[in-house]
Design an enzyme around this catalytic site. Structure first.
Site, mmCIF file in Angstrom:
data_model
loop_
_atom_site.group_PDB
_atom_site.id
_atom_site.type_symbol
_atom_site.label_atom_id
_atom_site.label_comp_id
_atom_site.label_asym_id
_atom_site.label_seq_id
_atom_site.Cartn_x
_atom_site.Cartn_y
_atom_site.Cartn_z
ATOM 1 N N LYS A 1 12.388 5.049 -22.080
ATOM 2 C CA LYS A 1 11.541 3.984 -22.642
ATOM 3 C C LYS A 1 10.102 4.422 -22.922
ATOM 4 C CE LYS A 1 14.695 0.626 -20.677
ATOM 5 N NZ LYS A 1 15.507 -0.109 -21.604
ATOM 6 N N TYR B 1 21.401 -0.721 -12.797
ATOM 7 C CA TYR B 1 21.976 -0.077 -13.974
ATOM 8 C C TYR B 1 21.278 1.263 -14.170
ATOM 9 C CZ TYR B 1 23.303 0.718 -18.867
ATOM 10 O OH TYR B 1 23.798 1.244 -20.042
ATOM 11 N N ASP C 1 15.250 5.822 -10.285
ATOM 12 C CA ASP C 1 15.451 5.571 -11.704
ATOM 13 C C ASP C 1 14.308 4.673 -12.170
ATOM 14 O OD1 ASP C 1 16.132 4.695 -14.192
ATOM 15 O OD2 ASP C 1 18.246 4.325 -13.727
#
Ligand code: PMP
Length: 426
Positions: free
Chosen positions: A264, A141, A236
């Site tokens: 994050k 994702y 990522d």
């Protein structure tokens, strides 16, 4: 219960009653809990019930909720400014800190989310190579940008169709998807298409369809092929960055991506994302270059200063071995308690402070198609049993669990006691 009342009201004014799909309990059934406050490893819901939190806002909180040192910086910032929309020294401090500590990063651009970071990085890769195609992996994702919502994980994991509605063929016609852990398909695809692929994007530790650690040879193979065909390598590290060690998976693996994306932890719990890499690529970004990317609230002082407080604490204290140890202690005991009462054997896949509870398998699972059947349903039962006793896991069997330094030995032991009670009641 107040949560149920609030959820009924929320559904009237927001789609599904939530502002991000994985917050709903769609994957585990039932109504979501509404929380009113959080501290350290704990959440308190709107009825005043306490939970030990292993979701931790899906990853930004390396030191737990509202760590006093970070809270102090945030308080100070609130007294200074909320947003400038102009140049300020705080983003410079965070950028200099990161550039000085991560060898393959020469320049960095801050945005507001992981999605934005990846979306912008793809644009840079297409500009740098003059190519249109993008390669991603099944189950990874990368945020909700059109081109990568193909065979994605996270809130799309476990659905019969992985694609989102509203994304026409023309938006994904340049997206190529391969299974993880499959060197043969990788080589064949690069032989066929390599010269047309602008970027190969991967979560070097796939953590959005459960936790699917990859063989280092596979990751090195990707890096080698990318180099050979002039394709950019995009790591990522929105979850793994500053969590799997300060330099993330890139540092652990000794593989240098051309572009890395963060989210994050980089914002210490505030909305920050970033894309970064070598200057030859980053200098393509406006106003220096012709790749346009902008943001009204980008490099917001709250996120920048909370981010720097978090990252400098992580750099100074190196909390990683300790949280990894806590994670091991928790999950090995947790699974043995669960297994005393379970019809089948559970195990936990752990990587540092991340864990994924699942049915025990003979071999390490590295790709989506190997996930045991019935996983979603089995997890849902466990989730609700633990929730009742005050343990909050991410509400999906495909999301990973997160530990922080706030999860002390006492809290871990309390978690095990609560699990014992939960299993007795099951
Ligand atoms: N990439 C990865 C690996 C992620 O895990 C996520 C979010 N969980 C994203 C990108 C998107 O980040 P955001 O939700 O901040 O847009």
């Amino acid at each position: 219960m107040k949560s149920d009342e609030l959820f009924e009201r929320a559904k009237l004014v927001s789609p599904g009653g939530v502002h991000s799909p994985v917050r709903s309990f769609a994957s585990v059934g039932g109504n979501p809990v509404f929380f009113k406050s959080a501290m350290g490893a704990h959440l308190t819901d709107v009825d005043g019930k306490e939970y030990i939190d292993y979701c931790q806002s899906f990853g930004p909180l390396l030191f737990g909720h509202r760590h006093p040192e970070i809270a102090e910086v945030v308080r100070e910032t609130i007294e200074t400014a909320w947003s400038f929309g102009a140049c300020e020294p705080y983003s410079l401090a965070l950028a200099e800190f990161i550039v000085s500590k991560i060898p393959f990063i020469e320049k960095i651009r801050f945005v507001n989310s992981g999605t934005e970071a990846v979306m912008s990085a793809l644009r840079v890769a297409r500009a740098a190579t003059g190519r249109s195609k993008i390669l991603k992996f099944d189950g990874c994702y990368h945020g909700h940008l059109d081109a990568l919502l193909v065979k994605a994980g996270s809130g799309l994991a476990g659905l019969s169709s992985s694609d989102s509605a509203g994304i026409g063929e023309e938006l994904i016609q340049n997206t190529l998807v391969l299974p993880l852990d499959d060197d043969e398909s990788l080589i064949q695809l690069f032989e066929r298409e390599g010269k047309n692929i602008s970027v190969v994007a991967i979560e070097p530790l796939p953590a959005n369809y459960g936790l699917l650690p990859q063989r280092i040879e596979f990751l090195k193979n990707i890096a080698t092929l990318a180099k050979k065909y002039g394709t950019l390598l995009l790591f990522d590290e929105v979850i793994s960055g500053f969590r799997m060690g300060f330099q993330g998976m890139a540092g652990l693996l000794g593989i240098e991506p051309d572009i890395v994306c963060y989210g994050k932890i980089i914002g210490g719990g505030f909305p920050v994302g970033a894309y970064a890499g070598k200057a030859i690529f980053m200098d393509l970004v406006a106003p220096q270059g012709k790749v346009y990317q902008a943001g009204t609230l980008s490099a917001n002082p709250l996120g920048m200063r909370a981010g720097l407080a978090t990252l400098s604490k992580a750099w100074k204290e190196d909390p990683y071995p300790l949280i990894a140890e806590s994670t091991k202690f928790l999950t090995s005991n947790l699974t043995s308690i669960i297994n005393e009462k379970s019809d089948f054997e559970w195990e936990s896949v752990n990587e540092g402070s991340l864990f994924w509870l699942k049915q025990k398998t003979n071999e390490q699972i590295r790709k989506v198609s190997s996930i045991p059947k019935g996983h979603k349903e089995n997890f849902a039962k466990l989730f609700h049993a633990l929730l009742k006793e005050g343990i909050y896991l991410a509400p999906s069997g495909y999301e990973v669990g997160f530990l922080s330094t706030a999860h002390t030995k006492e809290i871990l032991s309390e978690t095990l006691d609560k699990t014992r009670t939960a299993m007795k009641k099951l």
